[in-house]
Design an enzyme around this catalytic site. Structure first.
Site, short mmCIF file in Angstrom:
data_model
loop_
_atom_site.label_atom_id
_atom_site.label_comp_id
_atom_site.label_asym_id
_atom_site.label_seq_id
_atom_site.Cartn_x
_atom_site.Cartn_y
_atom_site.Cartn_z
N CYS A 195 3.05 -7.92 13.61
CA CYS A 195 4.39 -8.34 13.21
C CYS A 195 5.48 -7.47 13.85
CB CYS A 195 4.50 -8.33 11.70
SG CYS A 195 4.71 -6.68 11.03
N HIS B 111 -10.02 -4.14 4.93
CA HIS B 111 -8.60 -4.24 4.58
C HIS B 111 -8.35 -5.57 3.87
CE1 HIS B 111 -4.23 -4.58 4.96
NE2 HIS B 111 -4.24 -3.26 5.07
N HIS C 208 0.83 -1.20 0.00
CA HIS C 208 0.00 0.00 0.00
C HIS C 208 0.86 1.26 0.00
CE1 HIS C 208 -3.73 -2.31 1.63
NE2 HIS C 208 -3.67 -2.32 0.32
N GLU D 261 -5.89 -7.59 3.81
CA GLU D 261 -5.36 -8.69 4.63
C GLU D 261 -6.49 -9.36 5.41
OE1 GLU D 261 -2.08 -7.74 7.32
OE2 GLU D 261 -2.78 -9.35 8.63
N SER E 192 -2.47 2.65 3.81
CA SER E 192 -1.49 1.81 4.50
C SER E 192 -1.86 1.71 5.97
CB SER E 192 -0.09 2.41 4.35
OG SER E 192 0.78 1.87 5.32
N SER E 193 -2.29 0.53 6.38
CA SER E 193 -2.77 0.35 7.76
C SER E 193 -1.67 0.66 8.76
CB SER E 193 -3.26 -1.10 7.94
OG SER E 193 -3.53 -1.35 9.29
N HIS F 150 -0.44 -8.60 1.02
CA HIS F 150 -1.50 -8.69 2.03
C HIS F 150 -2.20 -10.03 2.05
CE1 HIS F 150 -1.06 -4.42 0.83
NE2 HIS F 150 -0.85 -4.35 2.11
N THR G 256 -1.95 -8.16 11.05
CA THR G 256 -0.53 -7.96 11.41
C THR G 256 -0.13 -6.52 11.65
OG1 THR G 256 0.00 -7.82 9.05
CG2 THR G 256 0.24 -9.99 10.10
N CYS H 109 3.15 -11.89 2.40
CA CYS H 109 4.20 -11.86 3.42
C CYS H 109 4.10 -13.14 4.26
CB CYS H 109 4.03 -10.63 4.33
SG CYS H 109 5.20 -10.65 5.71
S1 SF4 Z 1 4.18 -5.05 7.86
FE1 SF4 Z 1 4.67 -7.04 8.79
S2 SF4 Z 1 3.13 -8.43 8.02
FE2 SF4 Z 1 3.08 -6.62 6.69
S3 SF4 Z 1 4.47 -7.10 5.01
FE3 SF4 Z 1 5.70 -6.07 6.58
S4 SF4 Z 1 6.57 -7.74 7.83
FE4 SF4 Z 1 4.88 -8.59 6.65
#
Ligand code: SF4
Length: 515
Positions: free
Chosen positions: A401, A331, A248, A333, A429-430, A281, A371, A303
């Site tokens: 994450c 979202h 994003h 994801e 972008s969350s 995502h 995440t 990811c």
């Molecule tokens: S923010 Fe975290 S979950 Fe998202 S792509 Fe990056 S490492 Fe992966």
């Protein structure tokens, strides 16, 4: 705390934010004066390079704090029309080049004021020509030509400088065209309308400290997803279809588009048999099944940390649990994860949503998380869930994450010492949005910006320390661009505060690994 790493500009020759605007012609000066409303001094510096050079010699010793050159100019590119404003990124006469780092900031402010404004190099020439002469000037990369700016701008020395030119004529509407009068009037109107922005620049000017939060910018999952698309473009050539934005961020998407990636919302937009990349995502099993049914060559850039949450959802659902996913509706994801077991999953956006859960067996409730949530907010929702279902199973390890967690801790560490926080990242972008909220919860006003042109000058008034970070999908170069633009308001001292270092790298899928 690390030592200062960057200083853009250096100390000004003269302290103080007093604005001096140089306008070559009396008519231009009148337009600027009306727009400025007394916020700065306007000086008529005379037409042509010879007068400008004479004025520049006197200007260098003047006591102004910031210098702007404002007048009309000749457009060099076909996309410009009379009345358009160009803010110079640099101005050159072939022997002297002066950089104007504030250009994107001023252009953004002008556009928000409803004016047509762009940025680009300005060239100062001895004589303005039409036709082929204009084309030659355009070949130098310049977008506007004038006969005065370069020597005047150079007189600013180390002080902040801006060049603002309103287009009076264009390659399609040349100097001796009868339309030159209407073009000139349009340019003067624009100059007047633009001048309040110069006043706002002066009000926001001054020396500043930037506290850079570390870690910031790209995470391992984003780097991997971008590398996957780049490698496929290298190996197979364009076009490469990507379902949804690969990450994003508008800069990343625009860059990959330039190189041949085609972003689509749905698989139905991908031709049969073509190669399609699933974004970082993640996608639901239904999307994978459709790709297989269509015979698409699907390559997964999900990811691995998102894939881990998908695996947990499948495992809990297979064991008969109602799986509550803490996250934000809509979202990508969240849509992908909920798609793993739609009959056995429910979305929790807030602690209040816990009351709506109706598990068949209250002893078999589990929860997972998106995440990129704010750690403290998500903790409130999971606490409410455990209040109602004390035996609720948690994920095996944190779902939020490492990159999200580290960036939130890092911005908290600088927000406390900042008057304002800027977060580089796109609106969808969350994790970037969560960084803004984290800074605000720490008590510091914060704004999400895609780049320097989103910075509003009003935010910077009476702000001496800016906390700066970037979301996990925002390129590091955007942070550099923001610091450079801020240096157009005065000297900037940059200090980086690193709370931890990241060494995580994810391996690429076998389809794109070198043989
Ligand atoms: S923010 Fe975290 S979950 Fe998202 S792509 Fe990056 S490492 Fe992966």
């Amino acid at each position: 705390m690390a030592a200062p790493v960057t200083s853009a500009g250096g100390p000004p020759d003269q302290a103080g934010p007093s604005l001096l605007v140089c306008s070559p012609l009396r008519l231009e000066a009148m337009a600027v004066r009306r727009g400025l409303g007394g916020a700065g001094q306007v000086r008529v510096t005379g037409y042509g390079p010879a007068r400008s050079r004479r004025q520049a010699a006197a200007l260098a010793a003047d006591g102004f704090g910031l210098l702007a050159v404002a007048g009309v100019g000749g457009g060099l590119t076909d996309d410009l029309t009379p009345g358009d404003l160009v803010v110079g990124t640099e101005v050159s006469d072939g022997s002297t080049t002066t950089r104007c780092p504030v250009a994107p900031l001023l252009a953004g402010e002008l556009r928000r004021a409803g004016l047509r404004a762009s940025t680009g190099p300005v060239i100062t020439v001895d004589r303005l020509t039409g036709g082929p002469g204009r084309r030659q000037l355009a070949d130098s990369g310049a977008v506007v030509a004038d006969m005065e700016s370069a020597p005047l701008a150079a007189a600013a020395g180390k002080r902040p400088v801006a060049v603002l030119r309103a287009v009076s004529d264009t390659p399609a509407r040349r100097l001796l065209h009868p339309g030159i009068v209407t073009g000139g009037l349009a340019a003067l109107r624009s100059l007047r309308a633009a001048s309040p922005v110069l006043a706002r620049w002066a009000a926001a000017a001054g020396p500043r400290r930037v506290l850079l939060a570390g870690p910031r910018s790209f995470c391992a999952g984003v780097e991997r997803a971008i590398e996957i698309v780049e490698k496929i473009l290298d190996q197979r050539g364009a076009p490469v279809y990507v379902r949804k934005q690969i990450v994003h961020n508008t800069h990343v998407v625009a860059d990959l588009e330039r190189r041949g990636a085609v972003f689509v919302d749905e698989l139905s937009e991908v031709p049969d048999g073509a190669c399609v990349v699933f974004s970082a995502h993640g996608v639901s099993p239904a999307v994978r099944a459709e790709a297989a049914r269509r015979g698409l060559d699907a390559i997964d850039a999900t990811c691995p940390l998102v894939a881990k949450v998908h695996a947990e959802a499948r495992r809990f659902a297979a064991d008969g649990y109602l799986v509550a996913l803490i996250g934000h509706a809509g979202h990508e994801e969240v849509e992908g994860t909920l798609g793993e077991a739609p009959e056995s999953m429910a979305l929790l956006e807030t602690a209040e949503d816990v009351a709506s859960l109706r598990p068949a067996d209250p002893g078999k409730v589990a929860y997972l998380m998106q995440t990129t949530l704010a750690v403290d907010e998500a903790a409130g929702v999971s606490a409410a869930l455990r209040d109602r279902f004390p035996t609720a199973r948690a994920p095996g390890s944190d779902d939020i994450c490492y990159a999200t967690t580290n960036r939130q801790q890092a911005i908290r560490a600088v927000a406390a010492d900042s008057d304002l926080v800027l977060v580089a990242g796109s609106a969808n972008s969350s994790n970037s949005v969560r960084l803004v909220e984290t800074a605000e919860r720490a008590g510091t006003p914060a704004h999400l910006i895609d780049g320097p042109s989103d910075i509003q000058l009003g935010w910077l008034e009476r702000v001496s320390t800016i906390g700066l970070t970037a979301g996990a999908s925002a390129p590091p170069a955007v942070v550099d661009d923001i610091i450079t633009a801020l240096s157009g308001l005065g000297p900037v001292e940059v200090t980086e505060r690193v709370i931890t270092t990241e060494n995580i790298r994810f391996s690429l899928p076998k389809e794109v690994r070198a043989p």
